[in-house]
Design an enzyme around this catalytic site. Structure first.
Site, PDB file in Angstrom:
ATOM      1  N   GLU A  80       0.815  -1.215   0.000  1.00 30.72           N
ATOM      2  CA  GLU A  80       0.000   0.000   0.000  1.00 30.72           C
ATOM      3  C   GLU A  80       0.849   1.267   0.000  1.00 30.72           C
ATOM      4  O   GLU A  80       0.517   2.243  -0.666  1.00 30.72           O
ATOM      5  CB  GLU A  80      -0.964   0.008   1.187  1.00 30.72           C
ATOM      6  CG  GLU A  80      -2.142  -0.956   1.045  1.00 30.72           C
ATOM      7  CD  GLU A  80      -1.848  -2.358   1.551  1.00 30.72           C
ATOM      8  OE1 GLU A  80      -0.701  -2.625   1.969  1.00 30.72           O
ATOM      9  OE2 GLU A  80      -2.764  -3.202   1.522  1.00 30.72           O
ATOM     10  N   HIS A 138     -10.965  -4.460  10.181  1.00 27.78           N
ATOM     11  CA  HIS A 138     -11.559  -4.313   8.852  1.00 27.78           C
ATOM     12  C   HIS A 138     -12.912  -3.584   8.899  1.00 27.78           C
ATOM     13  O   HIS A 138     -13.701  -3.734   7.972  1.00 27.78           O
ATOM     14  CB  HIS A 138     -11.789  -5.681   8.188  1.00 27.78           C
ATOM     15  CG  HIS A 138     -10.553  -6.389   7.753  1.00 27.78           C
ATOM     16  ND1 HIS A 138      -9.677  -6.960   8.628  1.00 27.78           N
ATOM     17  CD2 HIS A 138     -10.042  -6.614   6.509  1.00 27.78           C
ATOM     18  CE1 HIS A 138      -8.674  -7.519   7.953  1.00 27.78           C
ATOM     19  NE2 HIS A 138      -8.875  -7.321   6.671  1.00 27.78           N
TER      20      HIS A 138
END
Lengths: 333, 350
Positions: free
Chosen positions: B75, B144
């Site tokens: 990322e 998440h």
């Protein structure tokens, strides 16, 4: 300068090429020595991260680039800016925090960026320039512009995640980027022998299946030669290269750092191999350049710095309304 | 918006991307499995996943590997590459699969993308869109399921949108891609399957503009993303209590449409801010402070907030359900606020 086209592949650099390299190094040294004086005088705020001693890396690498190639830089980035052609007067005005500065006084020493010169930015965050360089190289690849991007970083940055992610990304996407490590042997006060698991930063290239080169960073001709090789590789579409330049900073991490973490003998060892002195010897012995001509190049650099400081001092600080300008909005030309 | 073609929030994202990629060759998409994963050619597949949430299905087939780029799980690397591509002439759309992953790449958004324009004195801009998935309700626990949109709104230089429906998802994503500043597009996971009428032609909904989702006289309920529908359900329930609630859907967190919020509260005299994010230093208290500072004289009572509790998102279904702001909580807050002779009894959920 467009050294790549001047010095065709493999040909030794001409007398004029080496004189230009010498002049670039002289300008960088004059700039950062002047910055040291100004910081100690309290002429402006902030700390100065000086690259005195490391000039050969910026000069040699940028001489291998085209004008429209990109560079990302570091917190120790004055040399990269100057070698890429950023105006020393605007740079000095930026250090003074003036509206006439490269970034209108909003960035300062650690954030000089000049997109007119392909200088995508010095950076206050160690390693942050490497992913950005991958992006610039991605643009070059997708638009078929033929541009190469150089990411300068230090030995310390080779231990941060962004370094590893960037090398991997550049390798799997075959990006035209040259990762140039300026190994000056210290990350702030921590020696590279302590912080680096590998013997050389360049050894890490093997993990990413890209060429890893090592240059004597105190020898501008070695840097220039290896940089030309690396840039040619990247520009050919063969993918990225990691080029490690072994160099040394004469000052501490910042102006005023007494650098007690290293010995006087060590500093003297490197100073005896000074990149500017060695280049001068080469020019005298190989090309018969007179001492007087070399002295004049040094004097010209000092005159340019006099003018840069005068330009910086004559500028005005940004108006307070500038606090809210350029947070969002249309970009200026 | 009644009649016409009905598509889902997910399909609205696909359509906005497809139309903008057709309109502007500089728009590229990158992220983990946005095409469908490595090895697709070897298996004779043109694509597979089209993103973990399948919003990008068909884009690889139409635009190819030069415009739709699968990335390694890096990322920091690819978000930084998106920044570098943006400052050199492309208009990248990067996907961060779950907003919770921002921890491994925040520097490129916070220190690089957000500040490049400012620190360069306006010499550069960063036309970057970051699509990310937010919110609880899908049983994926604390790593998440966060909102974190307040966190982005805290940073000058970033724009933040949190659409509440398919129509606004398409309009705001289109606006984000056309914007010259970095925009974080927060898609709530529970909204992806929701459908409504969405015009087929391209359109941009202005970033920084809220909307009145329901008009009412007695109290203003303020939501964003999923909590807009929570407010609408609460407003319907409050009809039984004889209370006529107005609902303001923020849509953008930064810039914040302060005038639409203030105008509504000045009409109704009461406000409840509903936020699925954590309560401290978050969206709800930010909007409450805005109302307190700018509309105090028009208030008939304290501003109330209904937020998630100050706790990580729990996994167990009953806990997760209780974690998320509910219409019942909003209704209770309104009833508390409108009951005669009672003082404030504190935050709900905090």
């Amino acid at each position: 300068m467009s050294g790549e086209t001047r010095a065709a592949a493999g040909a030794p650099p001409s007398r004029d090429d080496v004189l230009r390299l010498y002049a670039t190094m002289a300008l960088i040294r004059a700039f950062d020595q002047r910055v040291a004086t100004l910081v100690l005088k309290g002429a402006f705020s902030g700390v100065g991260h000086l690259c005195v001693g490391q000039e050969a890396v910026a000069a040699g690498v940028c001489a291998a680039l085209r004008d429209d190639d990109y560079v990302t830089s570091t917190h120790r980035g004055h040399g990269h800016c100057l070698a890429k052609g950023v105006d020393p007067g605007e740079m000095m005005a930026e250090l003074f925090g003036k509206a006439t500065g490269t970034c209108h006084g909003k960035g300062g020493s650690m954030h000089i960026a000049d997109f007119r010169r392909g200088m995508l930015g010095a950076n206050g965050i160690v390693g942050a320039g490497l992913p950005i360089a991958c992006g610039a190289a991605l643009t070059a690849k997708l638009t078929d512009s033929g541009r190469v991007t150089v990411a300068f970083f230090g030995d310390g940055a080779s231990n941060i995640g962004a370094f590893h992610e960037s090398l991997n990304l550049a390798a799997v996407w075959k990006l035209p980027v040259v990762f140039v490590c300026e190994n000056n042997r210290y990350g702030e006060a921590t020696p590279v022998e302590y912080a680096l698991s590998a013997e050389h930063v360049a050894d890490r290239a093997a993990s990413y299946r890209m060429p890893g080169l090592i240059a004597d960073g105190q020898d501008v001709l070695d840097v220039y030669g290896k940089a030309r090789e690396a840039v040619a590789h990247a520009r050919s579409g063969a993918g990225p290269v990691l080029l490690e330049c072994e160099t040394y900073r004469y000052f501490g991490h910042f102006v005023g750092d007494p650098a007690r973490y290293r010995s006087a003998e060590e500093v003297e060892w490197y100073r005896a191999r000074d990149c500017i002195i060695r280049c001068a010897e080469y020019l005298r012995e190989r090309h018969g350049v007179a001492v007087k001509q070399l002295d004049e190049i040094g004097a010209e650099a000092e005159r340019r710095l006099d003018a840069a400081v005068a330009f910086a001092e004559s500028g005005t600080a940004p108006g307070l309304a500038a606090i809210l300008e350029d947070v969002y909005g249309e970009a200026r030309a | 918006m009644t009649g016409g073609r009905v598509i889902s929030f997910r399909e609205a994202i696909t359509e906005a991307l497809r139309q903008e990629m057709r309109r502007d060759a500089r728009v590229i998409l990158m992220g983990e499995d946005v095409a469908g994963g490595a090895g697709r050619q070897a298996q004779g597949l043109s694509e597979a996943w089209g993103g973990a949430f399948a919003e990008y299905k068909g884009l690889f087939t139409e635009f190819g590997d030069g415009r739709v780029l699968d990335t390694p799980i890096s990322e920091m690397g690819y978000l930084g590459a998106a920044v570098g591509a943006a400052v050199t002439g492309l208009r990248p759309v990067a996907e961060l699969m779950f907003v919770d992953f921002i921890g491994v790449c925040l520097d490129q958004l916070m220190n690089q993308a957000a500040f490049a324009r400012y620190m360069s004195g306006g010499r550069v801009h960063v036309p970057l869109t970051l699509i990310t998935h937010v919110g609880a309700g899908v049983g994926m626990a604390a790593q998440h399921s966060k909102m974190l949109y307040s966190f982005f709104a805290h940073i000058p230089g970033l724009k933040v949108v949190a659409p509440s429906s398919a129509y606004h998802a398409k309009g705001l994503l289109t606006a984000a891609i056309r914007d010259d500043d970095p925009v974080v597009f927060c898609a709530h996971k529970l909204l992806l399957g929701q459908s409504e009428h969405v015009p087929e032609e391209p359109y941009a909904f202005p970033i920084g503009q809220a909307r009145v989702a329901r008009e009412g006289r007695d109290v203003t309920l303020i939501g964003a993303a999923l909590t807009t529908s929570v407010c609408l359900r609460a407003a319907q329930a409050l009809e039984e209590d004889g209370i006529d609630a107005e609902v303001v859907d923020l849509l953008s967190l930064s810039p914040l449409d302060e005038e639409t919020v203030l105008a509504s509260v000045r009409r109704t005299g009461r406000a409840v801010v509903v936020d699925e994010g954590f309560p401290r230093c978050g969206l709800a208290v930010d909007v409450a402070a805005l109302i307190g500072e700018r509309a105090f004289d028009d208030l008939d009572g304290p501003v109330r907030t209904v937020t998630a509790p100050h706790a990580p998102v729990p996994f167990s279904r009953p806990l997760e359900t209780a974690f998320m702001p509910s219409a019942d909580q909003v209704r209770a807050a309104v009833l508390d606020l409108t009951a005669p002779n009672t003082g404030p009894s504190g935050r709900t959920g905090a």
